[in-house]
Write an enzyme that holds these catalytic residues in place. Structure first.
Site, mmCIF file in Angstrom:
data_model
loop_
_atom_site.group_PDB
_atom_site.id
_atom_site.type_symbol
_atom_site.label_atom_id
_atom_site.label_comp_id
_atom_site.label_asym_id
_atom_site.label_seq_id
_atom_site.Cartn_x
_atom_site.Cartn_y
_atom_site.Cartn_z
ATOM 1 N N LYS A 129 27.106 -3.592 32.000
ATOM 2 C CA LYS A 129 25.984 -4.549 31.985
ATOM 3 C C LYS A 129 26.353 -5.720 32.890
ATOM 4 O O LYS A 129 27.519 -6.070 33.007
ATOM 5 C CB LYS A 129 25.754 -5.061 30.570
ATOM 6 N N HIS A 132 25.099 -12.215 32.827
ATOM 7 C CA HIS A 132 23.846 -12.930 33.017
ATOM 8 C C HIS A 132 23.998 -14.372 32.562
ATOM 9 O O HIS A 132 25.070 -14.783 32.113
ATOM 10 C CB HIS A 132 22.715 -12.214 32.281
ATOM 11 N N HIS A 135 25.849 -15.565 29.537
ATOM 12 C CA HIS A 135 27.315 -15.588 29.496
ATOM 13 C C HIS A 135 27.879 -16.906 29.993
ATOM 14 O O HIS A 135 29.075 -17.150 29.879
ATOM 15 C CB HIS A 135 27.903 -14.471 30.370
#
Ligand code: ARG
Length: 566
Positions: A129, A132, A135
């Site tokens: 993943k 983004h 985070h």
């Protein structure tokens, strides 16, 4: 002795017998008055009321009259229940600036940590993943705490607890084998992995057998099957190479990337110890620890199919970290939505009989949402961290191309300032506050922003390129209001760092840096640093140099670079 200890000793000597306190304790009680005009140290008298059977303001008045002022302390006056001490201005300037000289890059730090380890679990990348915007807080708060604890004499251990376990990796393998292509992924990275994952879910809607097949692949990962492991490790490598670029850009490094899968072979110990203590209970086929006594839902340790859970892995990780690092504290910089999760398994560790459970701490922070509401990968409005960073860098680059076209290392500085803008934005308010992410605020370089602090540092550097302080300093030349305010802001810095560590709140450091920048800029505009009188000029240069150094230390503690030219 510094003024804090001198004043503490004087207070200790002046306290009436029933309220005797050791000078060290008094030193710890001394506060910084809210406004420098009130004084430099404030002694609160509330605590003495019981022993002296007297109202705190009366105690303060008696104390102010009785205390024998040490040399360099000008006066002691009461303000409510406080006795405020004002230092002789020149003596204070000398004390602060000499301390900054003496301590150099260690200013604001201490050795309170005595070399003990602090584990900091932050950022926690999920494999396959993208990183983004969600985070960002964990990553920058964790990184700042890492630096702050080191500054306080601890040894920080930065851990990226990778999300690298779960049935989704069986799905990933299935999808890759069905529709994937090695070269495309090698070129497109995590984005391509995400596409495969999305496709899996679309196709599985019409074909239930896909989920079966994915489970079978996950089973093969669990069984350490070579083909499954090769693919699983490759997904990890693709993801980590990509996030490493973001971390490099931000100047962040981790000491360990031991993630959830690292604990596969360390689960038995958790289950065995829980059994031994009689803490496990069978509940609809699952093994749980009942926490109803603590008003919490049960902590599930093993699912009915025998699989371990997120919490089981966190418990195994804590045991492992205690054994490996013998930490004094172990911090988890994770969103507050996981509050219950942490309270549950912290309690389980305590019930297992580990007294160090008290050293586990969830350092929670608020949610990042967009102006249109929550971000989600599914809604497709997730902002990727590297895109935000790049946008911030590009905008900074454009401003600099206009304002400082001749700067030699312009690209490097644009990177440091662009990243700084974004990082600072996450570190300027208390952690728990929810943040609405919008591009305009983040990319606004005016006001109380990272770029403003960086610019102030560069400004001080530029003054010092013209002349350096030298020889004897006439501290009497630094008693005007602006110099004094700046000196007070510099003097307050060490307490701010200590409190930031105490509360795990890096924003307290950012605020202290901002106070220095603002008072420095006022000093810069109101007082001509390159004054005609040599003694005044020299003293102001000395103060400028101290401001430059402390701003650089503070920026470093919150993870920002301090370029010398902008
Ligand atoms: N990867 C997890 C998530 O995305 C966060 C892990 C936090 N660290 C921990 N030790 N639980 O929710």
């Amino acid at each position: 002795m510094d003024f804090r200890n001198l004043i503490a000793a004087a207070v200790a000597a002046a306290l009436p017998a029933p309220a005797q306190l050791p000078a060290e304790e008094i030193a710890g009680m001394l506060e910084t008055p809210p406004n420098p005009e009130l004084g430099d140290f404030a002694f609160p008298c509330f605590k003495l009321a019981k022993a002296l059977r007297k109202a705190p303001p009366l105690i303060a008045a008696d104390l102010a009259a009785a205390v024998k002022l040490p040399e360099g302390v000008e006066k002691a006056v009461t303000a409510g229940a406080y006795v405020n001490f004002t230092l002789d201005r020149a003596a204070q300037a000398r004390a602060v600036l000499e301390r900054i000289d003496r301590e150099g890059s260690r200013y604001g730090g201490s050795d309170i940590g005595a070399g003990r380890n602090v584990c900091i679990d932050y950022s926690s990348v999920n494999i396959a993943k993208p990183l983004h915007i969600g985070h960002l807080p964990s990553t920058v708060i964790g990184n700042a705490l890492y630096r702050i604890y080191n500054h306080m004499g601890y040894h920080s251990v930065g851990i990226n607890h990778l999300g690298d376990w779960g049935t989704q990796f069986g799905k990933m393998i299935y999808a890759y084998k069905a529709w994937g292509d090695r070269e495309t992924i090698e070129r497109g990275g995590v984005d391509e992995l995400v596409k495969l994952y999305v496709r899996f879910h679309q196709e599985a809607e019409n074909d239930e057998s896909l989920n079966e097949a994915a489970r079978a692949w996950f089973k093969r990962i669990e069984d350490n099957d070579p083909e499954a492991m090769a693919l699983f490790n490759w997904f990890k490598e693709i993801t980590l190479t990509e996030v490493q670029r973001v971390f490099d850009l931000m100047g962040i490094r981790f000491d360990s990337y031991a993630g959830e899968s690292f604990y596969n072979d360390k689960m038995d110990r958790v289950v065995d110890e829980l059994k031994e203590r009689g803490l496990l209970k069978l509940d609809q086929g699952a093994q749980i620890v009942d926490l109803s006594e603590y008003k919490m839902p049960p902590c599930i340790i093993l699912r009915s199919d025998g699989a371990t859970l997120y919490a089981t892995r966190d418990i195994a990780a804590a045991l492992y970290r205690k054994d490996t690092y013998d930490f004094a504290k172990c911090l988890y910089v994770v969103a507050y939505q996981q509050d219950l999760h942490f309270r549950q398994w912290f309690k389980v560790v305590e019930l297992m009989g580990y007294d160090w459970a008290k050293d586990l701490k969830h350092v929670a922070f608020g949610m990042v949402s967009g102006t249109e509401g929550a971000f989600s990968t599914r809604k497709g409005n997730m902002v990727k961290l590297r895109d935000v960073l790049q946008a911030a860098i590009d905008k900074t680059g454009a401003i600099m191309a206009e304002k400082s076209p001749n700067l030699e290392n312009r690209e490097e500085v644009a990177r440091e300032v662009g990243v700084g803008a974004l990082v600072w934005n996450s570190l300027y308010n208390g952690r728990i506050k929810d943040v609405v992410f919008d591009w305009d605020t983040v990319l606004n370089f005016d006001g109380e922003t990272g770029p403003y602090a960086q610019y102030t540092h560069a400004r001080a550097c530029s003054v010092l390129r013209k002349a350096q302080p030298e020889g004897e300093i006439d501290y009497g030349a630094l008693t005007d209001a602006e110099s004094r305010a700046l000196i007070a802001a510099l003097a307050a810095f060490p307490d701010a760092v200590a409190e930031a560590m105490e509360k795990n709140e890096p924003y307290l450091v950012s605020r202290a840096v901002m106070a220095i920048c603002q008072t420095f800029n006022r000093f810069y505009y109101e007082r001509r640093i390159m004054a005609d009188e040599a003694n005044v000029r020299n003293a102001r240069l000395k103060l400028t140099d101290a401001a430059r150094r402390v701003i650089a230390i503070g920026l470093d503690l919150v993870g920002l670079k301090a370029p010398e030219r902008m």
